[in-house]
Write a protein that holds these residues in place. Structure first.
Motif, PDB file in Angstrom:
ATOM      1  N   ALA A  61       0.832  -1.213   0.000  1.00 48.42           N
ATOM      2  CA  ALA A  61       0.000   0.000   0.000  1.00 48.42           C
ATOM      3  C   ALA A  61       0.866   1.263   0.000  1.00 48.42           C
ATOM      4  O   ALA A  61       1.997   1.248   0.466  1.00 48.42           O
ATOM      5  CB  ALA A  61      -0.921  -0.003   1.211  1.00 48.42           C
ATOM      6  N   PRO A  62       0.319   2.380  -0.505  1.00 49.80           N
ATOM      7  CA  PRO A  62       1.087   3.632  -0.590  1.00 49.80           C
ATOM      8  C   PRO A  62       1.058   4.448   0.697  1.00 49.80           C
ATOM      9  O   PRO A  62       1.032   5.674   0.664  1.00 49.80           O
ATOM     10  CB  PRO A  62       0.383   4.379  -1.722  1.00 49.80           C
ATOM     11  N   LYS A  65       3.869   3.932   8.351  1.00 50.72           N
ATOM     12  CA  LYS A  65       3.558   4.130   9.757  1.00 50.72           C
ATOM     13  C   LYS A  65       3.408   5.612  10.086  1.00 50.72           C
ATOM     14  O   LYS A  65       4.157   6.440   9.581  1.00 50.72           O
ATOM     15  CB  LYS A  65       4.655   3.522  10.641  1.00 50.72           C
ATOM     16  N   TYR A  66       2.423   5.904  10.909  1.00 51.13           N
ATOM     17  CA  TYR A  66       2.082   7.244  11.404  1.00 51.13           C
ATOM     18  C   TYR A  66       1.268   8.075  10.400  1.00 51.13           C
ATOM     19  O   TYR A  66       0.905   9.209  10.722  1.00 51.13           O
ATOM     20  CB  TYR A  66       3.317   8.036  11.855  1.00 51.13           C
ATOM     21  N   ASP A  67       0.988   7.536   9.217  1.00 52.16           N
ATOM     22  CA  ASP A  67       0.031   8.212   8.349  1.00 52.16           C
ATOM     23  C   ASP A  67      -1.355   8.120   8.984  1.00 52.16           C
ATOM     24  O   ASP A  67      -1.685   7.126   9.652  1.00 52.16           O
ATOM     25  CB  ASP A  67      -0.013   7.564   6.956  1.00 52.16           C
ATOM     26  N   ARG A 117      -5.688  11.508   3.251  1.00 50.69           N
ATOM     27  CA  ARG A 117      -5.797  10.627   2.102  1.00 50.69           C
ATOM     28  C   ARG A 117      -6.809   9.520   2.392  1.00 50.69           C
ATOM     29  O   ARG A 117      -7.112   9.224   3.551  1.00 50.69           O
ATOM     30  CB  ARG A 117      -4.427  10.016   1.770  1.00 50.69           C
ATOM     31  N   LEU A 118      -7.327   8.921   1.329  1.00 45.34           N
ATOM     32  CA  LEU A 118      -8.337   7.877   1.459  1.00 45.34           C
ATOM     33  C   LEU A 118      -7.699   6.504   1.330  1.00 45.34           C
ATOM     34  O   LEU A 118      -6.807   6.289   0.505  1.00 45.34           O
ATOM     35  CB  LEU A 118      -9.421   8.046   0.394  1.00 45.34           C
ATOM     36  N   ALA A 119      -8.178   5.564   2.136  1.00 46.05           N
ATOM     37  CA  ALA A 119      -7.635   4.205   2.139  1.00 46.05           C
ATOM     38  C   ALA A 119      -8.758   3.188   2.007  1.00 46.05           C
ATOM     39  O   ALA A 119      -9.871   3.394   2.503  1.00 46.05           O
ATOM     40  CB  ALA A 119      -6.848   3.945   3.422  1.00 46.05           C
ATOM     41  N   LYS A 120      -8.429   2.075   1.347  1.00 43.31           N
ATOM     42  CA  LYS A 120      -9.329   0.924   1.274  1.00 43.31           C
ATOM     43  C   LYS A 120      -8.936  -0.036   2.400  1.00 43.31           C
ATOM     44  O   LYS A 120      -7.780  -0.399   2.538  1.00 43.31           O
ATOM     45  CB  LYS A 120      -9.218   0.246  -0.088  1.00 43.31           C
ATOM     46  N   ASN A 136      -6.081  -5.556  -3.361  1.00 47.19           N
ATOM     47  CA  ASN A 136      -6.670  -4.239  -3.621  1.00 47.19           C
ATOM     48  C   ASN A 136      -7.011  -3.504  -2.326  1.00 47.19           C
ATOM     49  O   ASN A 136      -7.857  -2.608  -2.321  1.00 47.19           O
ATOM     50  CB  ASN A 136      -7.923  -4.383  -4.486  1.00 47.19           C
ATOM     51  N   ILE A 137      -6.355  -3.900  -1.237  1.00 43.70           N
ATOM     52  CA  ILE A 137      -6.627  -3.344   0.087  1.00 43.70           C
ATOM     53  C   ILE A 137      -5.372  -2.653   0.606  1.00 43.70           C
ATOM     54  O   ILE A 137      -4.258  -3.123   0.399  1.00 43.70           O
ATOM     55  CB  ILE A 137      -7.053  -4.460   1.068  1.00 43.70           C
ATOM     56  N   ASP A 138      -5.564  -1.541   1.318  1.00 45.99           N
ATOM     57  CA  ASP A 138      -4.437  -0.781   1.859  1.00 45.99           C
ATOM     58  C   ASP A 138      -4.141  -1.104   3.321  1.00 45.99           C
ATOM     59  O   ASP A 138      -2.977  -1.235   3.714  1.00 45.99           O
ATOM     60  CB  ASP A 138      -4.712   0.724   1.753  1.00 45.99           C
TER      61      ASP A 138
END
Length: 199
Positions: A61-62, A65-67, A117-120, A136-138
């Motif tokens: 995933a893009p 840690k700490y995001d 930012r948006l995450a799946k 396809n999951i973050d």
């Protein structure tokens, strides 16, 4: 705005203090979260309810840690059964499109001026389950899909905010609970300020 915050654990709530919102500890896992979400809706009748907690990030995933991220979709990743050839998720049964709609849950309340930012995300009662499809999951957590499901069924406006605490892979034990809770708390205050029209 009448806002209620759900935290899975007291640890995740430990650094948060604010007088203009209500808070509740939901408990860990999908079942506890479903019950707590319904109780919070009934007790506080919020205009908006936020699930706030930590999460693991998958290596591909893009994020790091700490995001701190807002969750755009949740999947209950271990909902299915095993066959001789492996694990089959409910979304992959012959009536695929119907189950895909039922098991990939989207948040329809993300049209705010947000710096996040948006995450799946994937929700699991068994964290780091090696048999689930994460391509396809973050991120992964243990509550979000139940929270999404109840809020959508009850037509409750909601958001989910997650801070990355670790890499979600077996053998990687480099967690930073306090550091991730710190950035979660900062992000939560920032999000509430925006929602309250102060940011």
């Amino acid at each position: 705005m009448n806002i209620t915050i759900l935290f899975p654990t007291q640890t995740e709530a430990s650094q948060f203090q604010r007088d203009d919102v209500s808070t509740m500890i939901s408990g860990v896992g999908l079942t506890a979260t479903a019950l707590a979400t319904m109780k919070a809706i009934q007790q506080y009748q919020p205009e908006l309810i936020i699930l706030a907690g930590i999460a693991g990030v998958y290596p591909h995933a893009p994020f790091k840690k700490y995001d701190v991220v807002l969750v755009e979709t949740e999947v209950e990743g271990d909902l299915g059964f095993f066959t001789k050839t492996g694990f089959v998720h409910m979304a992959h049964l012959p009536i695929e499109m119907e189950f895909e709609r039922r098991h990939t849950l989207a948040c329809p309340h993300l049209s705010l001026n947000s710096p996040f930012r948006l995450a799946k995300s994937m929700s699991l009662n068994a964290a780091l389950a090696p048999f689930v499809d994460v391509q396809n999951i973050d991120i992964e957590n243990m509550e979000g899909a139940a929270f999404f499901h109840v809020c959508l069924q009850e037509q409750q406006k909601f958001l989910e905010l997650r801070a990355i605490s670790n890499i979600a892979q077996i053998g990687d034990d480099d967690w930073d609970m306090q550091g991730s809770v710190k950035v979660l708390t900062e992000g939560l205050h920032q999000l509430i300020d925006i929602l309250q029209g102060q940011g």
